[in-house]
Motif scaffolding. Structure first.
Motif, mmCIF file in Angstrom:
data_model
loop_
_atom_site.group_PDB
_atom_site.id
_atom_site.type_symbol
_atom_site.label_atom_id
_atom_site.label_comp_id
_atom_site.label_asym_id
_atom_site.label_seq_id
_atom_site.Cartn_x
_atom_site.Cartn_y
_atom_site.Cartn_z
ATOM 1 N N ILE A 92 0.830 -1.202 0.000
ATOM 2 C CA ILE A 92 0.000 0.000 0.000
ATOM 3 C C ILE A 92 0.866 1.255 0.000
ATOM 4 O O ILE A 92 0.618 2.203 -0.753
ATOM 5 C CB ILE A 92 -0.954 -0.019 1.208
ATOM 6 N N GLN A 93 1.896 1.260 0.832
ATOM 7 C CA GLN A 93 2.748 2.446 0.927
ATOM 8 C C GLN A 93 3.508 2.708 -0.361
ATOM 9 O O GLN A 93 3.588 3.842 -0.826
ATOM 10 C CB GLN A 93 3.720 2.280 2.091
ATOM 11 N N SER A 94 4.056 1.638 -0.968
ATOM 12 C CA SER A 94 4.881 1.836 -2.164
ATOM 13 C C SER A 94 4.076 2.395 -3.318
ATOM 14 O O SER A 94 4.552 3.280 -4.038
ATOM 15 C CB SER A 94 5.561 0.525 -2.567
ATOM 16 N N PHE A 95 2.848 1.921 -3.494
ATOM 17 C CA PHE A 95 2.047 2.412 -4.620
ATOM 18 C C PHE A 95 1.346 3.731 -4.282
ATOM 19 O O PHE A 95 1.162 4.565 -5.160
ATOM 20 C CB PHE A 95 1.037 1.352 -5.058
ATOM 21 N N SER A 96 0.981 3.921 -3.037
ATOM 22 C CA SER A 96 0.327 5.172 -2.652
ATOM 23 C C SER A 96 1.295 6.347 -2.756
ATOM 24 O O SER A 96 0.939 7.413 -3.264
ATOM 25 C CB SER A 96 -0.220 5.074 -1.228
ATOM 26 N N PHE A 97 2.538 6.151 -2.280
ATOM 27 C CA PHE A 97 3.497 7.238 -2.288
ATOM 28 C C PHE A 97 4.203 7.370 -3.642
ATOM 29 O O PHE A 97 4.382 8.461 -4.148
ATOM 30 C CB PHE A 97 4.534 7.039 -1.179
ATOM 31 N N GLY A 98 4.578 6.237 -4.228
ATOM 32 C CA GLY A 98 5.338 6.291 -5.465
ATOM 33 C C GLY A 98 4.524 6.760 -6.658
ATOM 34 O O GLY A 98 5.018 7.490 -7.511
ATOM 35 N N LEU A 99 3.253 6.328 -6.733
ATOM 36 C CA LEU A 99 2.425 6.662 -7.890
ATOM 37 C C LEU A 99 1.287 7.632 -7.562
ATOM 38 O O LEU A 99 0.538 8.023 -8.442
ATOM 39 C CB LEU A 99 1.807 5.380 -8.473
ATOM 40 N N SER A 100 1.164 7.962 -6.281
ATOM 41 C CA SER A 100 0.048 8.808 -5.828
ATOM 42 C C SER A 100 -1.295 8.186 -6.198
ATOM 43 O O SER A 100 -2.238 8.879 -6.584
ATOM 44 C CB SER A 100 0.163 10.217 -6.430
ATOM 45 N N LEU A 101 -1.368 6.866 -6.101
ATOM 46 C CA LEU A 101 -2.627 6.158 -6.343
ATOM 47 C C LEU A 101 -3.077 5.539 -5.013
ATOM 48 O O LEU A 101 -2.590 4.488 -4.615
ATOM 49 C CB LEU A 101 -2.445 5.062 -7.403
ATOM 50 N N GLY A 102 -3.950 6.222 -4.312
ATOM 51 C CA GLY A 102 -4.375 5.760 -3.011
ATOM 52 C C GLY A 102 -5.214 4.494 -3.094
ATOM 53 O O GLY A 102 -6.233 4.465 -3.793
ATOM 54 N N PHE A 103 -4.793 3.451 -2.392
ATOM 55 C CA PHE A 103 -5.562 2.208 -2.389
ATOM 56 C C PHE A 103 -6.945 2.410 -1.790
ATOM 57 O O PHE A 103 -7.915 1.793 -2.209
ATOM 58 C CB PHE A 103 -4.802 1.130 -1.600
ATOM 59 N N GLU A 104 -7.019 3.263 -0.780
ATOM 60 C CA GLU A 104 -8.317 3.519 -0.153
ATOM 61 C C GLU A 104 -9.298 4.101 -1.164
ATOM 62 O O GLU A 104 -10.480 3.755 -1.181
ATOM 63 C CB GLU A 104 -8.146 4.464 1.033
ATOM 64 N N LEU A 105 -8.802 4.973 -2.034
ATOM 65 C CA LEU A 105 -9.656 5.582 -3.048
ATOM 66 C C LEU A 105 -10.091 4.555 -4.092
ATOM 67 O O LEU A 105 -11.262 4.538 -4.515
ATOM 68 C CB LEU A 105 -8.910 6.730 -3.725
ATOM 69 N N ILE A 106 -9.172 3.671 -4.506
ATOM 70 C CA ILE A 106 -9.541 2.625 -5.461
ATOM 71 C C ILE A 106 -10.565 1.678 -4.847
ATOM 72 O O ILE A 106 -11.548 1.289 -5.482
ATOM 73 C CB ILE A 106 -8.290 1.843 -5.926
ATOM 74 N N ASP A 107 -10.359 1.317 -3.569
ATOM 75 C CA ASP A 107 -11.320 0.470 -2.868
ATOM 76 C C ASP A 107 -12.685 1.149 -2.776
ATOM 77 O O ASP A 107 -13.728 0.511 -2.956
ATOM 78 C CB ASP A 107 -10.809 0.158 -1.457
ATOM 79 N N ASN A 108 -12.671 2.450 -2.475
ATOM 80 C CA ASN A 108 -13.917 3.211 -2.378
ATOM 81 C C ASN A 108 -14.658 3.194 -3.708
ATOM 82 O O ASN A 108 -15.884 2.992 -3.764
ATOM 83 C CB ASN A 108 -13.599 4.647 -1.954
ATOM 84 N N LEU A 109 -13.913 3.359 -4.797
ATOM 85 C CA LEU A 109 -14.522 3.326 -6.126
ATOM 86 C C LEU A 109 -15.099 1.948 -6.420
ATOM 87 O O LEU A 109 -16.216 1.816 -6.949
ATOM 88 C CB LEU A 109 -13.479 3.706 -7.175
ATOM 89 N N SER A 110 -14.360 0.908 -6.071
ATOM 90 C CA SER A 110 -14.827 -0.453 -6.356
ATOM 91 C C SER A 110 -16.067 -0.819 -5.540
ATOM 92 O O SER A 110 -16.804 -1.735 -5.914
ATOM 93 C CB SER A 110 -13.716 -1.470 -6.067
ATOM 94 N N ALA A 111 -16.286 -0.130 -4.434
ATOM 95 C CA ALA A 111 -17.456 -0.416 -3.590
ATOM 96 C C ALA A 111 -18.709 0.277 -4.085
ATOM 97 O O ALA A 111 -19.821 -0.030 -3.622
ATOM 98 C CB ALA A 111 -17.167 0.013 -2.148
ATOM 99 N N GLN A 112 -18.558 1.218 -5.036
ATOM 100 C CA GLN A 112 -19.708 1.975 -5.527
ATOM 101 C C GLN A 112 -20.558 1.139 -6.488
ATOM 102 O O GLN A 112 -20.033 0.454 -7.353
ATOM 103 C CB GLN A 112 -19.237 3.233 -6.265
ATOM 104 N N ARG A 113 -21.845 1.203 -6.311
ATOM 105 C CA ARG A 113 -22.782 0.593 -7.262
ATOM 106 C C ARG A 113 -23.403 1.688 -8.119
ATOM 107 O O ARG A 113 -23.555 2.824 -7.664
ATOM 108 C CB ARG A 113 -23.867 -0.190 -6.529
ATOM 109 N N TYR A 114 -23.758 1.321 -9.334
ATOM 110 C CA TYR A 114 -24.437 2.268 -10.217
ATOM 111 C C TYR A 114 -25.705 1.603 -10.726
ATOM 112 O O TYR A 114 -25.640 0.587 -11.426
ATOM 113 C CB TYR A 114 -23.535 2.671 -11.394
ATOM 114 N N GLU A 115 -26.846 2.155 -10.325
ATOM 115 C CA GLU A 115 -28.154 1.580 -10.650
ATOM 116 C C GLU A 115 -28.201 0.098 -10.264
ATOM 117 O O GLU A 115 -28.693 -0.748 -11.012
ATOM 118 C CB GLU A 115 -28.480 1.776 -12.130
#
Length: 410
Positions: free
Chosen positions: A117-140
């Motif tokens: 989590i740390q290596s990808f969050s800091f190195g690429l600025s891609l927060g795992f929490e944000l990706i998880d939050n997106l994956s939890a979203q339903r649409y219709e």
């Protein structure tokens, strides 16, 4: 603690970690002889004797597994902390006291998770929490599916790769307050990927690209369902995140191939293209590999044909192409394990209920399981060999082998 006790302890801990990662049980090995062939490995020492922590040479390369071998080797470095034992338990830095091999493996797994989590969050600025939050979203009401590609360098001209470029009055960036809007855009992606490029410290959405062009981007996230997504680098799978836990991405074709070879006792590398075609079928399908040299199996399949429960193929045909074209319709494909040719398709699979069902699975899986059990159970000396591969819509595969229903087989 003796050397063999140490080896057994670490091997048990590796087994616990492999289970958490969804890795094969024999993915890791602890070898006293470093000359044995292996995959990725690290050497540690027990009282000045070399011991190798390694991945099995047949295990597919995996960033997650490599990280675990490194983490274990670092912990076992005598310069990091003194090895001690009490009732065959080791002391480790993060535990105040001795712990079991299960605890040791689980603790290392969590360390690797945090490093990931740390290596990808800091190195690429891609927060795992944000990706998880997106994956939890339903649409219709629908779970999250589709994919996003990320370009970490802002100077590259991406316009040639965009099949559907777009502009919005306000910037659409990959951040917390845009998650619902990004989820909506994913719902309209179909087979395309949303494209984000990093500019001025944030990832901005530029539009969509085709699946073919997606492999030209450094980073790709593929959403399978709620809290279930995969991370790829230039098309190479790195790891899967499932309900906040990292897992390896297993190749279903390789796993199935091992099951088939165990059932028939021969090398079946020629089955790989057929299995790959079956795995790519988007609506799920079933391939049943059979020993057509067996009179009992030939008779059974002939009865299916005579009773209009299967359609035979005649004339030459390319087997992978036949799987791809014919697996879209209802019914199973019957394949000769010796020639790797599709013998019949649209086969209705059922039989006498001689084994328990599984209500957590669908009718296709339960019907085929009944079919395999009935065919094998009724064969002379229970010697008939067959294996059914059931591919689900989400890309998973379950193998039902004839040997599952035998107490002994010659």
């Amino acid at each position: 603690m003796q050397k063999q006790e140490f080896i057994d302890y670490i091997a048990e801990a590796f087994g616990a970690a492999a289970q958490l990662m969804d890795a094969p049980p024999d993915a890791f090995s602890v070898e006293a002889d470093p000359k044995q062939p292996a995959g990725y490995s690290r050497t540690v020492y027990f009282e000045e004797e070399e011991i190798r922590l390694a991945l099995h040479q047949n295990v597919a390369p995996s960033l997650l597994l490599n990280m675990f071998v490194d983490a274990a080797a670092n912990r076992l470095d005598s310069n990091s902390f003194p090895l001690a034992s009490s009732s065959s338990k080791l002391f480790i830095p993060s535990v105040n006291g001795p712990c079991s091999p299960q605890q040791w493996g689980e603790d290392l797994y969590r360390d690797v998770q945090n490093q990931l989590i740390q290596s990808f969050s800091f190195g690429l600025s891609l927060g795992f929490e944000l990706i998880d939050n997106l994956s939890a979203q339903r649409y219709e009401g629908a779970g999250c599916r589709g994919g996003i590609v990320f370009e970490s360098g802002g100077s590259r001209d991406l316009s040639p790769l965009l099949s559907i470029p777009m502009e919005a009055a306000g910037k659409i960036s990959f951040k917390k307050d845009m998650v619902r809007q990004i989820r909506k855009l994913l719902a309209g992606a179909g087979d395309h990927f949303l494209v984000f490029q990093r500019r001025d410290g944030e990832y901005l959405c530029l539009g969509y690209c085709s699946g073919e062009n997606a492999s030209q981007f450094a980073w790709r996230v593929c959403f399978a369902d709620v809290l279930d997504w995969e991370f790829h680098h230039y098309g190479r799978p790195l790891f899967r995140f499932f309900h906040n836990d990292p897992k390896i991405i297993r190749d279903p074709v390789s796993d199935v191939l091992k099951d088939l070879e165990a059932e028939f006792g021969i090398s079946l590398s020629a089955a790989r293209p057929l299995l790959k075609s079956g795995a790519e079928q988007r609506h799920g399908t079933a391939l049943i590999f059979m020993d057509f040299d067996d009179p009992h199996i030939r008779g059974w399949v002939d009865r299916l044909y005579r009773h209009k429960r299967a359609i035979r193929l005649s004339g030459p045909h390319d087997a992978p192409d036949a799987v791809q074209r014919l697996s879209g319709m209802d019914g199973a494909l019957l394949i000769d394990v010796h020639t790797m040719k599709v013998h019949s398709f649209a086969a209705i699979m059922d039989g006498r209920a001689t084994v328990g069902g599984d209500l957590s699975r669908g009718a296709r899986h339960n019907g085929i399981r009944t079919f395999v059990a009935d065919l094998v159970g009724s064969s002379p000396d229970r010697a008939s060999r067959l294996a059914a591969v059931v591919f689900s819509e989400d890309g998973g595969a379950v193998t039902i082998c004839g040997r599952e229903f035998l107490t002994a087989r010659p």
